[in-house]
Scaffold this motif. Structure first.
Motif, PDB file in Angstrom:
ATOM      1  N   THR A   1      96.395 146.714 141.792  1.00 33.10           N
ATOM      2  CA  THR A   1      95.356 146.882 140.772  1.00 33.10           C
ATOM      3  C   THR A   1      95.461 145.766 139.732  1.00 33.10           C
ATOM      4  N   CYS A   2      96.705 145.419 139.398  1.00 38.44           N
ATOM      5  CA  CYS A   2      96.965 144.338 138.447  1.00 38.44           C
ATOM      6  C   CYS A   2      96.423 143.003 138.991  1.00 38.44           C
ATOM      7  N   CYS A   3      96.642 142.742 140.260  1.00 34.91           N
ATOM      8  CA  CYS A   3      96.128 141.516 140.893  1.00 34.91           C
ATOM      9  C   CYS A   3      94.599 141.487 140.822  1.00 34.91           C
ATOM     10  N   CYS A   4      93.974 142.634 141.124  1.00 33.19           N
ATOM     11  CA  CYS A   4      92.501 142.718 141.074  1.00 33.19           C
ATOM     12  C   CYS A   4      92.009 142.446 139.671  1.00 33.19           C
TER      13      CYS A   4
ATOM     14  N   THR B   1     103.736 152.297 142.899  1.00 28.44           N
ATOM     15  CA  THR B   1     104.147 150.992 142.367  1.00 28.44           C
ATOM     16  C   THR B   1     103.357 149.876 143.056  1.00 28.44           C
ATOM     17  N   PHE B   2     103.165 150.034 144.353  1.00 29.14           N
ATOM     18  CA  PHE B   2     102.370 149.082 145.149  1.00 29.14           C
ATOM     19  C   PHE B   2     100.910 149.081 144.693  1.00 29.14           C
ATOM     20  N   VAL B   3     100.346 150.269 144.515  1.00 29.39           N
ATOM     21  CA  VAL B   3      98.956 150.379 144.068  1.00 29.39           C
ATOM     22  C   VAL B   3      98.796 149.755 142.676  1.00 29.39           C
ATOM     23  N   ALA B   4      99.788 149.989 141.797  1.00 30.24           N
ATOM     24  CA  ALA B   4      99.736 149.411 140.447  1.00 30.24           C
ATOM     25  C   ALA B   4      99.750 147.881 140.510  1.00 30.24           C
TER      26      ALA B   4
ATOM     27  N   THR C   1      88.171 152.855 145.002  1.00 30.14           N
ATOM     28  CA  THR C   1      87.432 153.463 143.892  1.00 30.14           C
ATOM     29  C   THR C   1      88.384 153.845 142.761  1.00 30.14           C
ATOM     30  N   ALA C   2      89.527 154.447 143.120  1.00 23.49           N
ATOM     31  CA  ALA C   2      90.516 154.840 142.111  1.00 23.49           C
ATOM     32  C   ALA C   2      91.019 153.624 141.338  1.00 23.49           C
ATOM     33  N   MET C   3      91.255 152.513 142.062  1.00 25.23           N
ATOM     34  CA  MET C   3      91.729 151.284 141.416  1.00 25.23           C
ATOM     35  C   MET C   3      90.656 150.718 140.480  1.00 25.23           C
ATOM     36  N   ALA C   4      89.427 150.703 140.944  1.00 25.62           N
ATOM     37  CA  ALA C   4      88.322 150.180 140.129  1.00 25.62           C
ATOM     38  C   ALA C   4      88.108 151.038 138.876  1.00 25.62           C
TER      39      ALA C   4
END
Lengths: 95, 95
Positions: free
Chosen positions: A82-85, A76-79, B6-9
């Protein structure tokens, strides 16, 4: 594997790598989260250097209050990150 | 970039690749989601072959009901799917 499947597998691999460092191998302790953020997100967060910041992030992530971050809490944190990026690059591209 | 970065990108790149195929380049139409699932998640979902299933997934993803799947809706879906995979491999490993 497709690009998306690879990204998903990499996210799982990162969590598992740090979760098995100590204690419960299926969850992240605060120390494990600190190491993960220092190594995996050096460009995003200064939490590794700032204990108050790390405490805050850990408390936010530890949704069920068991002093462990499980995979669901982590993903959930990574999501969210990623959304912010994505928003950041969209705004940058729109200029 | 670290493994997690990398996974996020890669997740962002997959969304952008399909989102820009037609119409609004910042969102997925149902046709774009169909193509994305056929190409990127061939092992997970039979939705590409099953119109009712695709309709259901699209409706579930389109949280704000605008007939478009935006990045936030997409990344929430990927997170849920990654979580399912992680649970699956954990259970498999525990046997």
């Amino acid at each position: 594997m497709s690009q998306l499947e690879t990204a998903m597998a990499m996210t799982i691999a990162v969590f598992d790598k740090y979760a098995k460092m100590q204690g419960n191998t299926r969850t992240l302790t605060k120390a494990e989260l600190k190491t993960l953020m220092e190594k995996e997100l050096p460009n995003f967060l200064s939490a590794g250097k700032d204990k108050d910041n790390l405490d805050k992030i850990f408390k936010d992530l530890d949704n069920n209050g068991d002093s462990q971050v499980d995979f669901k809490e982590f993903v959930t944190f990574v999501a969210a990150l990623t959304c912010c990026c994505h928003n950041y690059f969209e705004q940058k591209g729109a200029r």
